[in-house]
Design an enzyme around this catalytic site. Structure first.
Site, PDB file in Angstrom:
ATOM      1  N   ASP A  16       3.086  -9.845   1.098  1.00 51.76           N
ATOM      2  CA  ASP A  16       3.109  -8.832   2.029  1.00 51.76           C
ATOM      3  C   ASP A  16       2.030  -7.776   2.033  1.00 51.76           C
ATOM      4  O   ASP A  16       1.543  -7.656   1.161  1.00 51.76           O
ATOM      5  CB  ASP A  16       4.547  -8.124   1.883  1.00 51.76           C
ATOM      6  CG  ASP A  16       5.033  -7.135   3.066  1.00 51.76           C
ATOM      7  OD1 ASP A  16       4.493  -7.286   4.140  1.00 51.76           O
ATOM      8  OD2 ASP A  16       6.247  -6.410   2.940  1.00 51.76           O
ATOM      9  N   HIS A  33      -4.531 -11.817   7.571  1.00 55.27           N
ATOM     10  CA  HIS A  33      -3.981 -12.933   7.229  1.00 55.27           C
ATOM     11  C   HIS A  33      -4.914 -14.106   6.580  1.00 55.27           C
ATOM     12  O   HIS A  33      -4.560 -14.725   5.574  1.00 55.27           O
ATOM     13  CB  HIS A  33      -3.142 -13.579   8.454  1.00 55.27           C
ATOM     14  CG  HIS A  33      -1.946 -12.718   8.815  1.00 55.27           C
ATOM     15  ND1 HIS A  33      -0.943 -12.261   7.949  1.00 55.27           N
ATOM     16  CD2 HIS A  33      -1.524 -12.266  10.131  1.00 55.27           C
ATOM     17  CE1 HIS A  33      -0.346 -11.538   8.666  1.00 55.27           C
ATOM     18  NE2 HIS A  33      -0.474 -11.618   9.927  1.00 55.27           N
ATOM     19  N   LEU A 127       0.191 -27.634 -11.282  1.00 53.20           N
ATOM     20  CA  LEU A 127       1.025 -26.591 -10.522  1.00 53.20           C
ATOM     21  C   LEU A 127       1.610 -27.195  -9.443  1.00 53.20           C
ATOM     22  O   LEU A 127       1.221 -27.931  -8.688  1.00 53.20           O
ATOM     23  CB  LEU A 127      -0.055 -25.466 -10.136  1.00 53.20           C
ATOM     24  CG  LEU A 127       0.765 -24.303  -9.457  1.00 53.20           C
ATOM     25  CD1 LEU A 127       1.325 -23.295 -10.594  1.00 53.20           C
ATOM     26  CD2 LEU A 127      -0.202 -23.494  -8.400  1.00 53.20           C
TER      27      LEU A 127
HETATM   28  C1  FPP Z   1       2.735 -10.555   5.342  1.00 52.88           C
HETATM   29  O1  FPP Z   1       2.198  -9.471   5.749  1.00 52.88           O
HETATM   30  C2  FPP Z   1       2.238 -11.847   5.646  1.00 52.88           C
HETATM   31  C3  FPP Z   1       2.840 -12.959   6.732  1.00 52.88           C
HETATM   32  C4  FPP Z   1       4.102 -12.500   7.310  1.00 52.88           C
HETATM   33  C5  FPP Z   1       1.985 -14.023   6.936  1.00 52.88           C
HETATM   34  C6  FPP Z   1       1.147 -14.664   5.762  1.00 52.88           C
HETATM   35  C7  FPP Z   1       0.498 -15.796   6.070  1.00 52.88           C
HETATM   36  C8  FPP Z   1      -0.686 -16.050   5.529  1.00 52.88           C
HETATM   37  C9  FPP Z   1      -1.078 -15.444   3.985  1.00 52.88           C
HETATM   38  C10 FPP Z   1      -1.621 -17.112   6.048  1.00 52.88           C
HETATM   39  C11 FPP Z   1      -0.747 -18.740   6.370  1.00 52.88           C
HETATM   40  C12 FPP Z   1      -0.359 -19.100   5.254  1.00 52.88           C
HETATM   41  C13 FPP Z   1      -0.890 -20.110   4.437  1.00 52.88           C
HETATM   42  C14 FPP Z   1       0.140 -20.632   3.407  1.00 52.88           C
HETATM   43  C15 FPP Z   1      -2.291 -20.290   4.354  1.00 52.88           C
HETATM   44  P1  FPP Z   1       2.302  -8.448   6.975  1.00 52.88           P
HETATM   45  O2  FPP Z   1       1.674  -9.167   8.083  1.00 52.88           O
HETATM   46  O3  FPP Z   1       4.007  -8.630   6.994  1.00 52.88           O
HETATM   47  O4  FPP Z   1       1.960  -7.261   6.405  1.00 52.88           O
HETATM   48  P2  FPP Z   1       1.833  -5.721   7.012  1.00 52.88           P
HETATM   49  O5  FPP Z   1       3.452  -5.721   6.439  1.00 52.88           O
HETATM   50  O6  FPP Z   1       1.234  -4.943   6.361  1.00 52.88           O
HETATM   51  O7  FPP Z   1       2.273  -5.731   8.474  1.00 52.88           O
END
Ligand code: FPP
Length: 236
Positions: A16, A33, A127
């Site tokens: 997050d 992201h 892993l």
């Molecule tokens: C949370 O941050 C993140 C997500 C919901 C998306 C995560 C996606 C990736 C890391 C990329 C794709 C996945 C892989 C496995 C490569 P948020 O957007 O909720 O952050 P915020 O709360 O600060 O808005």
């Protein structure tokens, strides 16, 4: 309680804070992201260095489709890229990759890439990296119950066959031990439908660090916290 420093066998992480990390830099959310996905590759290696055997991340929830088309498209592009690079990287690191969640809603090429990656890495003994994609815990349980009811209708199971182990074995995480430690980054104190059945006895660790800034030292701090706890599974 023993004084021995324990490394959790299975660590699950709610990634997050990518969006906030990007905002701090006056950049679009997908920039965060991308940084989050790059960071994940590093933290996976750190996890293995520290002796963690299973590492499960919440990359995309059943709720995340509600984000803007631009953001969802951006995440899927990052995911495609990640899956493409992962076969070589996983085999080089002897890592086994498994995807949990309801995959039929994902684009066909992504489903195929997932199948290739799982097949290509299934015999690796390092892993075990589990990625939750289009995952929701209640959805997972609902799908499992549906399968069990069908088996009952087909006469394959009777009520006494339904035990906790049996249910665990019907979930997407069948054969994966329950997480010992659940980490959520970026200051939110919520579970958000992540592995609700599996985390019944897990320790929870919440930190303020935004996911792209979470590094090996952050992981060590989480494990230190885990070691301060005496886990007795409700016994004495
Ligand atoms: C949370 O941050 C993140 C997500 C919901 C998306 C995560 C996606 C990736 C890391 C990329 C794709 C996945 C892989 C496995 C490569 P948020 O957007 O909720 O952050 P915020 O709360 O600060 O808005």
């Amino acid at each position: 309680m023993s004084d021995e420093y324990k490394i959790p066998q299975h660590v699950a992480v709610i990634l997050d804070g990518n969006g906030r990390w990007a905002k701090q830099r006056h950049m679009p959310r997908n920039f965060g992201h991308k940084a989050g996905a790059d960071n994940l590759e590093q933290v996976m290696e750190d996890a293995w260095d520290l002796g963690i055997k299973y590492f499960t991340v919440y990359a995309f929830s059943t709720e995340n489709w509600k984000r803007s088309v631009e953001e969802v498209t951006g995440i899927m592009t990052i995911l495609r890229d990640f899956l493409r690079r992962s076969i070589d990287k996983a085999n080089k690191n002897n890592m086994r990759v498994r995807i949990i969640g309801e995959r039929s809603r994902l684009d066909k090429d992504i489903i195929e890439a997932i199948e290739r990656l799982e097949e290509a890495t299934k015999d690796n003994t390092g892993l075990q990296f589990n990625v939750a994609l289009n995952y929701g815990g209640r959805d997972e349980i609902t799908r499992a119950v549906r399968g069990m009811v069908q088996d009952a209708i087909d006469g394959k199971i009777s009520p006494e066959d339904v035990t906790e182990d049996y249910i665990s074995g019907r979930l997407d995480t069948a054969d994966i031990p329950d997480p010992d430690l659940l980490i959520r980054t970026s200051g939110e104190i919520r579970i958000s439908n992540f592995l609700p059945w599996q985390i019944a006895y897990s320790e929870f660790y919440f930190c303020d660090t935004l996911w792209p800034d979470f590094n090996k030292q952050s992981l060590i701090e989480a494990i230190d916290y885990y070691n301060g706890r005496d886990r007795r599974f409700g016994g004495v």
